[in-house]
Design a protein around this motif. Sequence first.
Motif, PDB file in Angstrom:
ATOM      1  N   UNK A 102      45.404 -21.610  45.990  1.00 36.68           N
ATOM      2  CA  UNK A 102      44.845 -20.872  44.867  1.00 36.68           C
ATOM      3  C   UNK A 102      43.621 -21.643  44.413  1.00 36.68           C
ATOM      4  N   UNK A 103      42.802 -21.039  43.577  1.00 36.13           N
ATOM      5  CA  UNK A 103      41.643 -21.773  43.086  1.00 36.13           C
ATOM      6  C   UNK A 103      41.301 -21.338  41.673  1.00 36.13           C
ATOM      7  N   UNK A 104      40.623 -22.238  40.969  1.00 33.30           N
ATOM      8  CA  UNK A 104      40.169 -21.995  39.592  1.00 33.30           C
ATOM      9  C   UNK A 104      38.689 -22.347  39.533  1.00 33.30           C
ATOM     10  N   UNK A 105      37.900 -21.399  39.086  1.00 28.01           N
ATOM     11  CA  UNK A 105      36.463 -21.660  38.926  1.00 28.01           C
ATOM     12  C   UNK A 105      36.251 -22.360  37.589  1.00 28.01           C
ATOM     13  N   UNK A 106      35.678 -23.554  37.633  1.00 23.86           N
ATOM     14  CA  UNK A 106      35.476 -24.320  36.397  1.00 23.86           C
ATOM     15  C   UNK A 106      34.292 -25.269  36.570  1.00 23.86           C
ATOM     16  N   UNK A 107      33.341 -25.160  35.675  1.00 21.93           N
ATOM     17  CA  UNK A 107      32.208 -26.083  35.640  1.00 21.93           C
ATOM     18  C   UNK A 107      32.498 -27.108  34.546  1.00 21.93           C
ATOM     19  N   UNK A 108      32.908 -28.300  34.945  1.00 21.84           N
ATOM     20  CA  UNK A 108      33.365 -29.305  33.980  1.00 21.84           C
ATOM     21  C   UNK A 108      32.244 -29.823  33.086  1.00 21.84           C
ATOM     22  N   UNK A 109      31.004 -29.555  33.448  1.00 20.94           N
ATOM     23  CA  UNK A 109      29.903 -29.994  32.589  1.00 20.94           C
ATOM     24  C   UNK A 109      29.823 -29.175  31.300  1.00 20.94           C
ATOM     25  N   UNK A 110      30.569 -28.048  31.234  1.00 23.79           N
ATOM     26  CA  UNK A 110      30.536 -27.185  30.052  1.00 23.79           C
ATOM     27  C   UNK A 110      31.326 -27.741  28.868  1.00 23.79           C
ATOM     28  N   UNK A 111      32.123 -28.772  29.121  1.00 26.53           N
ATOM     29  CA  UNK A 111      32.850 -29.384  28.008  1.00 26.53           C
ATOM     30  C   UNK A 111      34.189 -28.729  27.717  1.00 26.53           C
ATOM     31  N   UNK A 112      34.619 -28.815  26.483  1.00 26.80           N
ATOM     32  CA  UNK A 112      35.988 -28.476  26.106  1.00 26.80           C
ATOM     33  C   UNK A 112      36.310 -26.987  26.189  1.00 26.80           C
ATOM     34  N   UNK A 113      35.312 -26.141  26.269  1.00 25.40           N
ATOM     35  CA  UNK A 113      35.544 -24.696  26.225  1.00 25.40           C
ATOM     36  C   UNK A 113      36.313 -24.155  27.425  1.00 25.40           C
TER      37      UNK A 113
END
Length: 348
Positions: free
Chosen positions: A137-148
């Motif tokens: 499975x996968x989750x799209x996440x840009x960790x540079x966006x912070x806590x949101x």
Amino acid sequence: MSALRFFGISAIGLLITMAAVDQFSLLYREISRSCSFYIEALAIVGAWYTVRKCVSLAFDTYSALRLHVIPKLSGEIDLVKKYGKWAVVTGSTDGIGKAYAEELAKHGVNIILVSRNKEKLEAVSRSISETYQVETDFIVADFSKGRELYPAIKEALKDKEIGILVNNVGIFYAYTDYFTNLSEETLWDLIHVNIASATMMTHIVLPGMVKKKKGAIVNLSSAVCCQPTPMLTVYGASKSYLDYFSRALHYEYASKGIFVQSLMPFVTTTKMVAFSSTVSKRSIFFPTAEEYASHAVSTLGLSIRTTGYWKHAIQLTLGWLAISIANSSRELTVPSEMEYRTQLPHPE
């Protein structure tokens, strides 16, 4: 009369000489007798030092074999049984993250990939599933966006039995530079991606591990965490955070069945070091991500703080030796053993 006087003076001189020789012999015997105790004491100290060094060498050799050789010879460990069915790997579409995910899949662990590029995630997810016959499975996440973005990640993982978390995602400097020349955006990206991601992902996953009393968390630090890194100040500091965070967390939760590992690799030939034509080329000193991951996974459960790869362990030892030799040549400054062990040459 003069002849008698001459012989008299000669006889007196001979007696004085004999007395002097006798006194010197006596003095020599006394000095030898006094020094023999110190010589024996020094011999005992030397023997004790030699024994300690031999025992230390034997212990270090055994530790290296136990960590880097024996696991490769003793067969595969059932990671699913030991930790759980699913592994979450961040920064998993390239480099060490992707290779580590594939290595876990070889052991039958289902994989959840987390990264920012949806197309790459789909491709890697499909490749792992088809190659190793595991669920993905996968989750799209840009960790540079912070806590949101963390509430969405928490929601996506709530029904999964997460046994292994690999906090691999990280960013590097575009090039070495002074701290004041870095933009605020770059600084926040380094903080959000290298520090906050591991902290928050661990906070999301750890309660489930504690509940079932088993699990493993792997944090990708770096060998640069072992010394100050001028011109890479924030990157080195972020890796030092991960190393400290890992060790402290392990002491907190080891009694609850959780294993936390700090991986401190030297250079591997990934895109992160593509800026350098020297280190980006494969060589005997710089393993590929696949080579590194294969060895790193085999250390899981064995060492809470390791380079993860025997070649990197040798580089670490040589680094300590080089620092020791360099410091021993200084007349005014003699660092302690702890300082030797923290002043490693820059690996990147």
